[in-house]
Design a protein around this motif. Structure first.
Motif, PDB file in Angstrom:
ATOM      1  N   MET A   1       0.876  -1.203  -0.064  1.00  0.00           N
ATOM      2  CA  MET A   1      -0.013   0.047   0.039  1.00  0.00           C
ATOM      3  C   MET A   1       0.835   1.260  -0.119  1.00  0.00           C
ATOM      4  O   MET A   1       0.413   2.273  -0.614  1.00  0.00           O
ATOM      5  CB  MET A   1      -0.974  -0.075   1.087  1.00  0.00           C
ATOM      6  N   LEU A   2       1.909   1.313   0.728  1.00  0.00           N
ATOM      7  CA  LEU A   2       2.796   2.214   0.842  1.00  0.00           C
ATOM      8  C   LEU A   2       3.750   2.445  -0.519  1.00  0.00           C
ATOM      9  O   LEU A   2       4.056   3.471  -1.105  1.00  0.00           O
ATOM     10  CB  LEU A   2       3.855   2.410   2.156  1.00  0.00           C
ATOM     11  N   ARG A   3       4.224   1.274  -1.033  1.00  0.00           N
ATOM     12  CA  ARG A   3       4.882   1.093  -2.226  1.00  0.00           C
ATOM     13  C   ARG A   3       6.219   1.863  -1.946  1.00  0.00           C
ATOM     14  O   ARG A   3       6.600   2.774  -2.653  1.00  0.00           O
ATOM     15  CB  ARG A   3       4.229   1.484  -3.502  1.00  0.00           C
ATOM     16  N   PRO A   4       7.073   1.325  -0.755  1.00  0.00           N
ATOM     17  CA  PRO A   4       8.135   2.523  -0.659  1.00  0.00           C
ATOM     18  C   PRO A   4       9.452   2.092  -1.670  1.00  0.00           C
ATOM     19  O   PRO A   4       9.294   1.079  -2.357  1.00  0.00           O
ATOM     20  CB  PRO A   4       8.585   1.868   0.577  1.00  0.00           C
ATOM     21  N   SER A   5      10.201   3.007  -1.805  1.00  0.00           N
ATOM     22  CA  SER A   5      11.328   2.751  -2.733  1.00  0.00           C
ATOM     23  C   SER A   5      12.370   1.907  -2.278  1.00  0.00           C
ATOM     24  O   SER A   5      12.226   1.624  -0.800  1.00  0.00           O
ATOM     25  CB  SER A   5      12.092   4.271  -2.959  1.00  0.00           C
ATOM     26  N   TYR A   6      13.317   1.348  -2.919  1.00  0.00           N
ATOM     27  CA  TYR A   6      14.385   0.156  -2.549  1.00  0.00           C
ATOM     28  C   TYR A   6      15.132   1.047  -1.529  1.00  0.00           C
ATOM     29  O   TYR A   6      15.437   0.234  -0.495  1.00  0.00           O
ATOM     30  CB  TYR A   6      15.077  -0.088  -3.710  1.00  0.00           C
ATOM     31  N   GLN A   7      15.294   2.411  -1.695  1.00  0.00           N
ATOM     32  CA  GLN A   7      16.420   3.097  -0.507  1.00  0.00           C
ATOM     33  C   GLN A   7      15.527   3.295   0.741  1.00  0.00           C
ATOM     34  O   GLN A   7      16.156   3.032   1.795  1.00  0.00           O
ATOM     35  CB  GLN A   7      16.514   4.490  -1.119  1.00  0.00           C
TER      36      GLN A   7
END
Length: 257
Positions: A113-119
């Motif tokens: 749901m947040l779809r965070p970046s790899y970083q």
């Protein structure tokens, strides 16, 4: 045995007195199955239930709480999905004694749901793993060191055979966390690593993106073995930075490359 004695000896459930034909709850009030969940949580908090304890049957819970069995069934189903309750044939429902996977499903949904970046993911990993490596150097036992050594050998073998190193890499990092002897830290890291792996496979067709070189892992192991907390933290920080740099390059590429 008289029924009164059974009630006294059993965990104290507070009757909710909410039947199917009762008036609807006020807007914003918890639905009935949430109140059942809240009661089970309160009994855990008070120490009246422990992991592995068997819960009363649906009928018993319904009678003690004064609610219909559908509400109890919904509550048990919700707790089962969260990994809090296990339902076994012939044994009924019991509180799970396998706690490591309890946060995994929420973590997976959180990432999707947040779809965070790899970083973003690597920054969170670093916060946990660098600290865990230092604790591991201070608290490790001989058995802990043997577990880390075995995980590193498995990781090296996967690299030599050109197999996927993801599972072996997660086992190595979890072995380091286990050596910190902080169960909450270990379980949170386990769920984060598993959810991270599933999430990356979901959003990226090229997978996790790096072949393990193991130099940093060797340094992590050596530092933990020698009890050098500062060196262990630095080695883990270097590993996190390497993973972040390589991952950012690969995951920023178009899928067609």
């Amino acid at each position: 045995m008289p029924e009164a004695e059974i009630v006294v000896a059993s965990p104290r459930f507070r009757r909710l007195s909410r039947e199917e034909d009762a008036p609807a709850a006020a807007p914003g009030a918890p639905v009935i199955y949430e109140e059942v969940v809240a009661q089970i949580k309160a009994l855990l908090r008070d120490g009246q239930y422990l992991p592995g304890d068997r819960l009363p049957s649906e009928r018993e819970l319904s009678e003690r709480l004064g609610v219909n069995r559908n509400a109890v069934r919904e509550a048990i189903r919700a707790l089962t999905l969260l990994g809090v309750v296990q339902t076994r044939p012939q044994s009924g429902s019991m509180l799970s004694d396998r706690l490591e996977g309890m946060l995994r499903l929420p973590f997976e949904f959180l990432m999707l749901m947040l779809r965070p970046s790899y970083q973003d993911i690597q920054e969170m990993r670093s916060l946990i793993e660098v600290h865990a490596a230092g604790l591991a150097a201070e608290r490790r036992t001989e058995a802990d060191v043997e577990q880390i050594e075995a995980a590193l050998e498995e990781l090296k073998e996967a690299s030599r055979e050109l197999n996927s190193t993801g599972p072996a890499n997660r086992r190595f990092h979890r072995a380091v966390a286990a050596a910190a002897h902080n169960r909450l830290l270990e379980y949170v890291l386990f769920c984060l690593l598993e959810a991270r792996s599933d999430y990356i496979r979901t959003v990226s067709p090229i997978g996790t993106g790096r072949r393990e070189q193991n130099d940093n892992h060797e340094r992590i192991l050596d530092s933990i073995r020698s009890g050098d907390a500062a060196a262990a933290r630095q080695a883990m920080q270097d590993d996190m930075q390497t993973a972040a740099q390589v991952g950012e390059i690969i995951h920023s590429r178009p899928a067609a490359e």
